[in-house]
Design an enzyme around this catalytic site. Structure first.
Site, PDB file in Angstrom:
ATOM      1  CD  GLU A   1      -3.049   0.706   2.991  1.00  0.00           C
ATOM      2  OE1 GLU A   1      -2.374  -0.168   3.193  1.00  0.00           O
ATOM      3  OE2 GLU A   1      -3.702   2.369   2.491  1.00  0.00           O
TER       4      GLU A   1
ATOM      5  CE  LYS B   1       3.509  -0.115   4.854  1.00  0.00           C
ATOM      6  NZ  LYS B   1       1.894   0.077   3.574  1.00  0.00           N
TER       7      LYS B   1
ATOM      8  NE  ARG C   1       3.523  -7.905  10.322  1.00  0.00           N
ATOM      9  CZ  ARG C   1       2.678  -6.865   9.272  1.00  0.00           C
ATOM     10  NH1 ARG C   1       2.151  -7.738   8.878  1.00  0.00           N
ATOM     11  NH2 ARG C   1       2.968  -5.795   9.000  1.00  0.00           N
TER      12      ARG C   1
END
Ligand code: ATP
Ligand code: MG
Length: 558
Positions: free
Chosen positions: A39, A275, A265
């Site tokens: 994104e 982020k 992750r």
């Protein structure tokens, strides 16, 4: 199955590689297509590097293709500048996507068509409940949800309302389009999830063409299907969403059927890989920007001087698991060290200078000493370093009153100046507070090149630079960004390590470094690995970042 020998390597025979091998062997697929779907709402970090290396790596290993697709369904948070930075970071890691560059927004029209199809099939409805009502009727892990009073609207009514949503007749939050699945489903993702919402914001690519946007869940799996992605690799938090993705795929006339596999992750100690949290550090001014050399972003690591090859090696070493783990950042640092030890030319730089005067060396004389650029790699060639009667050494390399194991210079002691001569300390000039300001030595002309007869016990070898020829520089030393090895707080700025940056403004470099390229990495002998700061270094004011120390100070054994 491929005969590529790398597939025999245990290190990469994780569950995803095994799955891909198996799918090829059984003929479930006859080619591999993966994608990386960031994104564009921030910069890529080291966690993304894991996903990038996995997706592009798999495509490379199996002769397949990897798409880069921006997941741009959230107009308020995304920008073209972020998208551009992401492209740059992926290329820096050494990967290239299969053209064209893709965007979820490329499929807005097609996705809208799919939504209409669901409505016509009575598998979607416009819900006019408020966001609060939607939340309140969703149920919990232990309680089922409640059907919306609008759940049984007719197809015609839904089509008309959805059309008016698209035309801008409603405000944000007034209507949503929901998939009509099951409010009693155990999996909350299947409780009539929202698939379209109203957002009256300009989008960085589609401008104001749309005021309704598909949700992440609706977009992601269908975009994969549109692109013919064979293996949709994502992180564990999407495991629970897989039944929903399968439901969309099953009920829509999509051109292909991707399979999703989830992996854990990457979390790295003493920093955050989110982020959102990194954006907070930037917004709060806790760091100088996304590319601050302390940041775990790829742009930060690049500016710090980390070689992309070491990051790729790291991503390969940490492997793929189904369990969330936190990785010791020393693993990455050690890989950076190992690579730079092999490849970085050597140079001398004095970080905290102390003047050393050679009283018996002719004042006007300058010798050009020749030193190897790398002790083990003669291909890197040689360099010349000027030597004169006034030099700088490190303040730490001299002690007025040396402790027992001190192996460097002290009154009455002799040391080797690397590649030059042996010198012995005769006299020390101190300031009013008793701090040494100059060390006066005699040199032995018979020891040129630093060579001494074996019977002469010389303790240490110091690095040095000629005072007259030295280049001034600023040196920046870095430590962990955060204090806590496992940061958990919502505000990482509160956990900032106050010693994460130390700036030394008086550094003296060997003169050849004035011509160093902006991306060249060096080992400053005995001090660490360094490269220029690509943002702040200027020919008239060099700034060098320490990439990593020579040794791990927290673990002297390494
Ligand atoms: P963040 O929480 O940092 O915003 P994200 O998942 O929202 O991460 P995306 O831009 O959606 O960020 O991520 C693109 C891809 O990178 C996704 O497939 C995601 O699963 C993967 N990814 C993100 N963070 C990590 C991580 N820490 N480790 C491994 N993969 C990650
Ligand atoms: Mg995401």
């Amino acid at each position: 199955m491929s005969s590529d020998p790398r597939h025999q390597d245990d290190r990469i025979r994780d569950f995803i590689h095994k799955r891909v091998d198996e799918d090829l062997r059984q003929g479930v697929v006859d080619h591999i297509r993966t994608r990386f779907p960031p994104e564009p709402n921030g910069y890529l970090h080291i966690g993304h590097a894991k996903a990038v290396c996995l997706n592009f790596g798999i495509a490379e290993e199996y002769g397949g293709r990897c798409n880069l697709r921006f997941d741009d369904t959230n107009p308020e948070r995304e920008s073209a500048a972020y998208a551009q930075a992401i492209e740059e970071d992926i290329r820096w890691l050494g990967f290239e996507w299969e053209p064209p560059l893709r965007h979820a927004s490329d499929y807005f029209e097609q996705l809208h068509g799919y939504a209409m199809q669901l409505i016509r099939d009575k598998r979607a409805y416009v819900d006019s409940q408020s966001p609060e009502q939607l939340r309140a009727t969703r149920g919990t892990l232990t309680q089922p949800g409640r059907d919306s009073p609008y759940r049984d609207r007719t197809v015609a009514e839904n089509l008309e309302l959805f059309e008016r949503m698209r035309a801008g007749a409603f405000e944000e939050g007034e209507q949503v389009l929901r998939a009509r699945i099951d409010m009693n489903a155990e999996n909350l993702n299947l409780r009539d999830p929202v698939i379209y919402r109203i957002r009256k914001r300009a989008h960085h690519r589609t401008a104001t063409r749309w005021c309704i946007y598909p949700t992440y869940d609706f977009t992601q799996c269908l975009s994969d299907a549109i692109e013919g992605v064979t293996h949709s690799l994502c992180t564990l938090e999407f495991e629970d969403h897989r039944p929903l993705y399968d439901w969309f795929i099953e009920h829509l006339p999509v051109p292909s059927r991707p399979r999703q596999y989830e992996f854990a992750r990457l979390n790295l100690d003493y920093t955050v890989t989110s982020k959102r949290l990194l954006a907070r550090l930037v917004e709060d001014g806790a760091v100088t920007g996304w590319d601050d050399p302390r940041m775990p972003t790829l742009s930060g690591l690049r500016r710090r001087g980390y070689p992309p090859t070491a990051i790729r090696e790291f991503c390969g070493r940490i492997g793929l698991t189904k369990k969330d783990t936190r990785i010791d950042c020393r693993l990455l640092e050690n890989l950076v060290r190992a690579e730079l030890d092999r490849t970085a030319p050597r140079a001398m730089a004095v970080t905290r200078p102390l003047k050393l005067v050679i009283t018996n060396y002719p004042r006007e004389q300058v010798e050009e000493l020749t030193l190897p650029r790398h002790p083990k790699d003669p291909d890197l060639g040689e360099r010349t370093v000027p030597f004169s009667n006034e030099l700088y050494i490190e303040q730490d390399d001299f002690h007025l009153d040396p402790p027992p194991r001190f192996r460097r210079l002290a009154p009455g002691r002799e040391v080797r100046l690397r590649g030059a001569y042996l010198v012995s300390c005769e006299r020390v000039v101190e300031d009013a507070r008793g701090v040494p300001t100059e060390v006066h030595c005699r040199y032995d002309p018979a020891t040129r090149g630093g060579v001494a007869p074996p019977e002469r016990k010389v303790r240490g070898a110091l690095h040095w630079v000629s005072a007259r020829h030295a280049v001034n520089a600023e040196i920046r030393l870095y430590d962990h960004l955060l204090n806590s090895p496992e940061p958990t707080g919502a505000d990482p700025a509160a956990d900032l390590n106050p010693d994460s940056l130390e700036t030394l403004t008086q550094a003296k470099l060997e003169p050849g470094l004035a011509r160093a390229g902006l991306t060249e990495r060096f080992q400053f002998e005995r001090t660490g690995y360094f490269c220029q700061d690509s943002r702040d270094s200027r020919p008239e004011r060099l700034v060098f970042n320490r990439i990593v120390s020579l040794r791990d100070s927290r673990n002297p054994a390494t």
